[in-house]
Enzyme design. Structure first.
Site, short mmCIF file in Angstrom:
data_model
loop_
_atom_site.label_atom_id
_atom_site.label_comp_id
_atom_site.label_asym_id
_atom_site.label_seq_id
_atom_site.Cartn_x
_atom_site.Cartn_y
_atom_site.Cartn_z
CG LEU A 261 -2.09 0.99 1.14
CD1 LEU A 261 -3.15 0.50 0.16
CD2 LEU A 261 -2.72 1.22 2.51
N GLY A 262 1.65 1.39 -1.08
CA GLY A 262 2.47 2.59 -1.25
C GLY A 262 1.65 3.62 -2.02
NE ARG A 263 5.53 7.05 -4.55
CZ ARG A 263 6.73 6.86 -4.02
NH1 ARG A 263 7.14 7.62 -3.03
NH2 ARG A 263 7.54 5.94 -4.49
CB ILE A 264 1.14 2.59 -7.35
CG1 ILE A 264 2.04 3.56 -8.12
CG2 ILE A 264 0.25 1.80 -8.31
CD1 ILE A 264 3.09 2.90 -8.99
CB SER B 56 3.09 -3.38 3.20
OG SER B 56 2.47 -2.75 4.29
NE ARG B 57 9.40 -4.04 3.55
CZ ARG B 57 10.43 -3.36 3.10
NH1 ARG B 57 11.62 -3.90 3.12
NH2 ARG B 57 10.28 -2.14 2.63
CB THR B 58 5.65 -1.11 8.05
OG1 THR B 58 6.88 -1.38 7.36
CG2 THR B 58 5.94 -0.67 9.45
CB ILE C 184 0.21 -2.75 -12.12
CG1 ILE C 184 -0.24 -2.45 -10.69
CG2 ILE C 184 -0.98 -2.97 -13.02
CD1 ILE C 184 0.71 -1.76 -9.81
NE ARG D 5 10.10 -2.90 -12.11
CZ ARG D 5 9.39 -1.82 -12.45
NH1 ARG D 5 8.15 -1.93 -12.84
NH2 ARG D 5 9.96 -0.63 -12.44
CD GLU E 81 8.16 -6.60 -18.26
OE1 GLU E 81 8.70 -5.49 -18.39
OE2 GLU E 81 7.27 -6.81 -17.44
CG HIS F 180 6.36 -2.76 -18.01
ND1 HIS F 180 7.46 -3.29 -17.41
CD2 HIS F 180 6.01 -1.69 -17.25
CE1 HIS F 180 7.76 -2.59 -16.34
NE2 HIS F 180 6.90 -1.60 -16.21
#
Ligand code: NAP
Length: 319
Positions: free
Chosen positions: A153-156, A175-177, A231, A233, A262, A280
């Site tokens: 749950l980062g920016r994207i 996520s890890r945190t 989306i 990697r 790729e 991609h």
């Protein structure tokens, strides 16, 4: 011999290349058939390097530029940038965060909707006359009101989650945190998140630490009605396990913008109608690509003027 300030290993479009060259003495190594390998002493004075996530920046590139102080990379992934070498050398590194979140999140949703509702297959069904020949298109999977799991749950990831609430979905993440101040539930285990989810979207970083995080047990937990979207990697998903789960019906479907290799060769996925693929192109809209190039230029200018990058990444933490 010309003393160059900037080395540009990748073209970022004519507008960018011309504007950069108008401001600084730029060595455009992408113009040379041998690339960076074709140069030696010309690289010795370079302070700033411009690259892209696709071209990366390796230990050997750092070694070729003893005066290097900053690397400005186009794209948000840093799996192709040798951040350990940058940290060792005290070289600052910037990426282009934030400006591509909406488009990558939009593409995740395009893949999610297309895989669940089989829109690409439906398009072929009409265009090739199968509608008239075979009649009714098979039933598909409902999206609204379902459970959306997000890995990273980062920016994207957060932009994807926000869109999920517009589809009346319950949203959880792993996520890890755990994140403070977000309205989404945290799952400490990825398998538990997959077991809860109808749709699992992969939006974490790539690289060695996340390699094959989505493996056979995760896919099994997602289950025969579950759909995986990636989306992030290709390396995050164990592709052999994914193919096997799709072929056996252990997993319901997949929507993939990224693959382990790729550009992909004519692919094993071709025979699987429950899979939607894109080459991609998460950030590949005119508007976003221009914003990414603009942010690279702004980083170079800021560094040349103040010795500080606008959007640096934390080197030790992200490696
Ligand atoms: P970000 O803001 O840095 O978010 C990354 C997320 O990954 C964080 O939530 C982080 O949380 C999580 N994460 C990192 N390591 C993890 C691990 N070992 N296990 C579980 N979660 C982990 O990055 P972003 O800007 O959202 O971009 C995310 C990724 O999207 C990029 O790294 C890139 O690979 C990919 N991307 C793809 C495209 C495309 O065209 N398809 C375009 C742009 C970006 P914790 O640190 O708490 O674990």
């Amino acid at each position: 011999m010309t003393l160059y300030d900037v080395v540009q290993v990748a073209s970022l479009g004519q507008g960018f290349d011309e504007r950069l060259a108008a401001r600084y003495r730029v060595l455009q190594t992408w113009q040379s058939p041998r690339g960076l390998a074709g140069f030696g002493d010309e690289l010795k004075s370079v302070r700033v390097a411009v690259t892209s996530v696709r071209h990366g920046f390796t230990q050997a590139m750092f070694e070729a530029m003893p005066a290097l102080q900053a690397v400005c990379s186009w794209g948000v992934g840093h799996d192709t940038l040798d951040l350990a070498a940058a940290a060792d050398r005290g070289v600052a590194v910037s990426t282009t965060p934030g400006v591509l979140d909406d488009c990558v999140a939009d593409l995740a949703w395009a893949l999610l909707l297309s895989t669940a509702r089989r829109t690409a297959e439906g398009d072929r069904y009409v265009k090739t006359g199968q509608w008239r020949a075979l009649g009714q298109f098979p039933l598909t999977t409902k999206v609204s009101g379902k459970r959306l799991g997000i890995l990273g749950l980062g920016r994207i990831g957060e932009a994807i989650a926000r869109r999920g609430t517009g589809f009346d979905m319950a949203v959880r993440y792993h996520s890890r945190t755990p994140r403070q101040g977000v309205p989404y539930g945290y799952e400490a285990s990825l398998v538990a998140l997959a077991g809860w989810s109808d749709f699992l979207v992969v939006a974490c970083v790539g690289g060695a630490a996340t390699r094959h995080l989505v493996n056979a047990p995760v896919l099994r937990a997602l289950g025969p009605r579950g759909i995986l979207i990636n989306i992030a990697r290709g390396s995050v998903v164990d592709q052999a396990a994914l193919l096997s789960a799709l072929r056996s019906g252990e997993l319901g479907g997949a929507g993939l913008d990224v693959l382990e290799q790729e550009p992909a060769p004519a692919t094993e996925f071709a025979a699987l109608d429950q899979v939607s693929l894109m080459p991609h192109v998460g950030s590949a809209t005119r508007e976003t690509r221009e914003a990414m190039s603009e942010l690279v230029l702004d980083n170079v200018i800021a560094f040349m003027q103040s010795g500080k990058l606008l959007t640096p990444i934390a080197l030790r933490e992200s490696s």
